[in-house]
Write an enzyme that holds these catalytic residues in place. Structure first.
Site, mmCIF file in Angstrom:
data_model
loop_
_atom_site.group_PDB
_atom_site.id
_atom_site.type_symbol
_atom_site.label_atom_id
_atom_site.label_comp_id
_atom_site.label_asym_id
_atom_site.label_seq_id
_atom_site.Cartn_x
_atom_site.Cartn_y
_atom_site.Cartn_z
ATOM 1 N N ASP A 8 103.657 0.717 18.269
ATOM 2 C CA ASP A 8 102.585 -0.244 18.517
ATOM 3 C C ASP A 8 101.282 0.544 18.446
ATOM 4 O OD1 ASP A 8 100.673 -1.939 19.521
ATOM 5 O OD2 ASP A 8 101.584 -2.182 21.497
ATOM 6 N N LYS A 69 90.541 1.460 15.178
ATOM 7 C CA LYS A 69 91.268 0.339 14.578
ATOM 8 C C LYS A 69 90.316 -0.734 14.057
ATOM 9 C CE LYS A 69 95.291 -2.521 15.730
ATOM 10 N NZ LYS A 69 96.155 -2.876 16.868
ATOM 11 N N GLU A 173 101.789 -8.007 15.201
ATOM 12 C CA GLU A 173 102.144 -7.785 16.606
ATOM 13 C C GLU A 173 102.864 -8.990 17.206
ATOM 14 O OE1 GLU A 173 98.223 -6.851 17.870
ATOM 15 O OE2 GLU A 173 98.327 -4.827 17.016
ATOM 16 N N ASP A 197 98.741 -13.047 22.328
ATOM 17 C CA ASP A 197 98.688 -11.603 22.564
ATOM 18 C C ASP A 197 97.229 -11.151 22.655
ATOM 19 O OD1 ASP A 197 98.860 -8.856 22.554
ATOM 20 O OD2 ASP A 197 99.903 -8.680 20.645
#
Lengths: 622, 103
Positions: A8, A69, A173, A197
């Site tokens: 992850d 990211k 994800e 999420d």
């Protein structure tokens, strides 16, 4: 069987796991933590990753890289990127139109691309797994937000490859959470699951139909690339900086060290408020010996972030709309990601579903890693009773298409199509005798191609001259389960075709390539025109020759008839016939030589030109 | 359009299959043809399965929606049996034209 792990790769922290003995094991790092901060710090002697790097952030902010990211696979000109750059204390600059990072490392200035920074973090995660497992790790599934486009997924894959990993899949994800849900809680009936999420940097929402056979059918995804725990921290930092300025007439902006320390205190306060109603924010010697101490209630935190919290509902709306499912048809709402611990978020989501009880049975922090590890085991060919029959039918994250007349985006693969998928569509030219077509491949949902992301382009030249709208050019998009896209185009007339594989680097054509292609196409065009003219000329000559031959044969026939007629023919008649024959022959000869000179090839006067010329080779849907 | 994809044949169902039959058939064919379930197969087998899956997914997209299915059925009835095919490659080009009818 190769050792395959699930990673992850979060905005703020990473986690790695492996499927062993019918369950996922979350692998702790060398400090015993299941989570490793997504931080890389460069020093005079080495680079540090994870906890050690995070501890350096306050002391050496300009050489400690985090939140990378948000830079991954995006253009430097992206307005979102500009906002992000304003928020980070390290230097971000433009190189090849993409954001890059500049730091001091071992006494030198070093430049890194976001994927290089990520490859360092991934290498670290691989090492954590290897030292725990005591064996070499060869392959991995890496997760990304569901809204990541093809470029961002490819860049993530590149980072994995740089880290020496065979990337089995770049997985959304939320899709990973669906796999975890499937393996954790087998439910022998079809039901619709909404996965929400909310992590440190982004929000992903997916609607997945879980089928009793074990098949997970992803219906739709949506998300917000800039909504997560970091944004709530930002709000608090801004709020308290303003308070500090009011009380002490000191501006903290630009003081990265002070801001960093304030941020850490704010984040801690935010976490505390998930269980307590009130907390204290305290930083000793925040600025030139001035201590900072204030209190914060859950209510005022909620007020400060109210608009951000409410924004988390938008993707739920759009997912339901895209999946054509009413909120009452959602059987389970699953919350994952650290920021779903904020009570107000849970309340808002529950209210949206008319007070529905939310499923918090999954481990908020580990669900994504678990799913990645499960998918890694399946893709590596593991045979386990628990994963038997589990199949994740994922979807294309964005629409993929080509630019057509007027700069329009014509999608070939629509967003949310189940992958792998293959789609073809017929196109034609927009001008007469168009010598080629310029195929520009875009990803995105906007109606104008230029508002989308260009992922590849190529040219087919040497089309046979034809009026516009006549040629048939078939464009095919073939996408595999790994988001690898192969685009091909075939001119049905000439059989000419081109195929490109879309990779993270846009295979942009340089000016020189454009010129070369234009010249080549011009060559084809001229050649084709000459060939056509020559053929026409030959046909005309052959046809007039044929006419002449027929005329001569007729004359000859009449002469033969006369010659066989007997003795009663006068010399006058013979002479007359001969004269007629001579005239016929002469006419025929004149006709033949005349037609040969009148048929000249029509030469195109078009000048070999440049990019603009190629760009005019547009396509239009048939 | 020379060949016409036979979506019923691709999903191994009859023309009067119910919505549930279609769903079940799709999941069953997916488990057989999706490349993710074929980790230990040869690249050629995976390629062939991928092509089959792509057509199977198209079949499901068309037949699982009542409007699309009605439209498809009316085209289906105009085709002679020998024009209909379960070959996967017939789907890609048919699908684009067909899907555009629904915007």
């Amino acid at each position: 069987m190769p050792t395959a792990i699930g990673i992850d790769l979060g905005t703020t922290r990473c986690c790695v796991g492996i499927w062993r003995n019918d369950r996922v094991e979350i692998i702790p790092n060398e400090e015993g933590n299941p989570f490793t901060p997504s931080y890389v710090s460069f020093t005079e002697t080495e680079w540090l990753i994870g906890d050690a790097a995070m501890r350096k952030a306050a002391r050496d902010p300009s050489n400690t890289v985090f939140n990378v990211k948000r830079l991954l696979g995006r253009a430097f000109s992206d307005p979102g990127i500009q906002a992000d750059i304003a928020h980070v204390p390290y230097e971000v600059f433009e190189k090849d139109m993409k954001p890059h990072i500049r730091v001091r490392y071992r006494g030198n200035t070093k430049e890194f691309s976001p994927e290089e920074v990520f490859s360092l973090i991934l290498t670290k995660m691989k090492e954590i797994a290897q030292s725990y497992l005591g064996s070499i790790v060869t392959s991995a599934v890496i997760t990304v937000p569901a809204h990541f486009n093809l470029s961002q997924r490819q860049t993530t894959k590149d980072a994995g490859t740089m880290a020496g990993l065979k990337v089995l899949r770049v997985l959304s994800e939320t899709s990973a959470c669906a796999a975890t849900y499937r393996v954790d809680r087998w439910n022998a009936r079809d039901h619709n699951v909404l996965i929400f999420d909310l992590g440190g940097g982004s929000l992903s929402v997916s609607l997945v139909t879980a089928h009793e056979s074990g098949v997970l059918d992803v219906q739709a995804n949506a998300g917000d690339a800039h909504l997560g725990g970091e944004d709530f921290d930002d709000r608090l930092v801004q709020h308290f900086s303003a308070e500090f300025k009011r009380n002490h007439r000191v501006d903290l902006s630009g003081n990265h060290r002070a801001l960093r320390r304030l941020r850490i205190a704010c984040e801690r306060a935010k976490r505390t408020l998930s269980s307590a109603m009130k907390t204290t924010v305290m930083v000793d010697g925040l600025y030139e010996g001035i201590d900072f101490e204030t209190s914060l209630t859950r209510g005022s935190f909620e007020d400060l972030c109210d608009d951000l919290f409410r924004r988390t509902l938008d993707p739920i709306d759009s997912v339901l709309r895209d999946a054509k499912i009413h909120k009452s048809q959602v059987d389970e709402v699953i919350l994952v990601g650290g920021s779903t611990r904020i009570p107000r978020i849970g309340r808002l989501v529950s209210e949206f579903f008319d007070g529905k009880e939310l499923n918090r049975s999954m481990n908020t922090d580990e669900a994504v890693t678990c799913g990645a590890a499960i998918q890694a085991a399946i893709l590596a060919g593991a045979t386990s009773e628990k994963t038997q029959g589990v199949l994740l039918l994922d979807v294309a994250p964005v629409s993929l298409g080509i630019e057509t007349t007027g700069g329009a985006m014509t999608p070939i693969i629509k967003r949310h199509s189940t992958v792998p998928t293959k789609k073809s569509q017929m196109f034609t030219t927009t001008s007469n005798n168009q010598p080629g077509v310029f195929v520009q491949v875009y990803e995105g949902v906007h109606a104008k191609a230029k508002d989308n992301n260009l992922v590849g382009r190529f040219v087919i030249s040497g089309l046979s001259p034809a009026p516009r709208g006549v040629p048939r050019i078939e464009v095919t998009f073939d996408m595999d389960a790994n988001d690898r896209l192969v685009v091909s185009a075939t001119d049905k007339g000439s059989g000419k075709s081109q195929t490109i594989s879309i990779s993270s680097d846009v295979r942009g054509l340089s000016r020189k390539e454009m010129e070369a292609m234009s010249a080549e196409a011009e060559g084809y065009y001229r050649e084709a025109a000459e060939r056509k003219a020559a053929k026409k000329s030959l046909e005309a000559y052959a046809s007039s020759l044929e006419t002449a031959i027929v005329e001569l044969q007729n004359a000859l026939g009449r002469a033969t008839l006369l010659m066989n007629a007997g003795k009663d023919i006068s010399a006058e008649v013979y002479r007359h016939r001969q004269q007629a024959m001579e005239e016929a022959a002469e006419t025929a000869m004149r006709k033949l030589s005349g037609s040969a000179t009148s048929q000249q090839g029509e030469r195109s006067g078009r000048r070999v030109s440049d990019e603009k010329y190629i760009r005019s080779w547009q396509l239009s849907p048939v | 359009m020379s060949t016409f994809p036979d979506y019923y044949k691709l999903l191994n169902i009859s023309q009067n299959a119910s919505v549930d039959d279609i769903k079940t058939a799709y999941k069953k064919e997916s488990l057989k043809t999706h490349p993710d379930r074929l980790a230990n197969a040869t690249p050629e087998q995976r390629q062939a399965a991928t092509e089959k899956f792509q057509a199977v997914a198209d079949a499901y997209y068309v037949l699982s929606d009542p409007t699309r299915r009605r439209e498809y059925d009316s085209l289906y009835s105009t085709r002679r049996p020998q024009e209909r095919t379960a070959q996967p490659d017939a789907s890609a080009s048919f699908f684009a034209t067909f899907a555009n009818m629904f915007g």
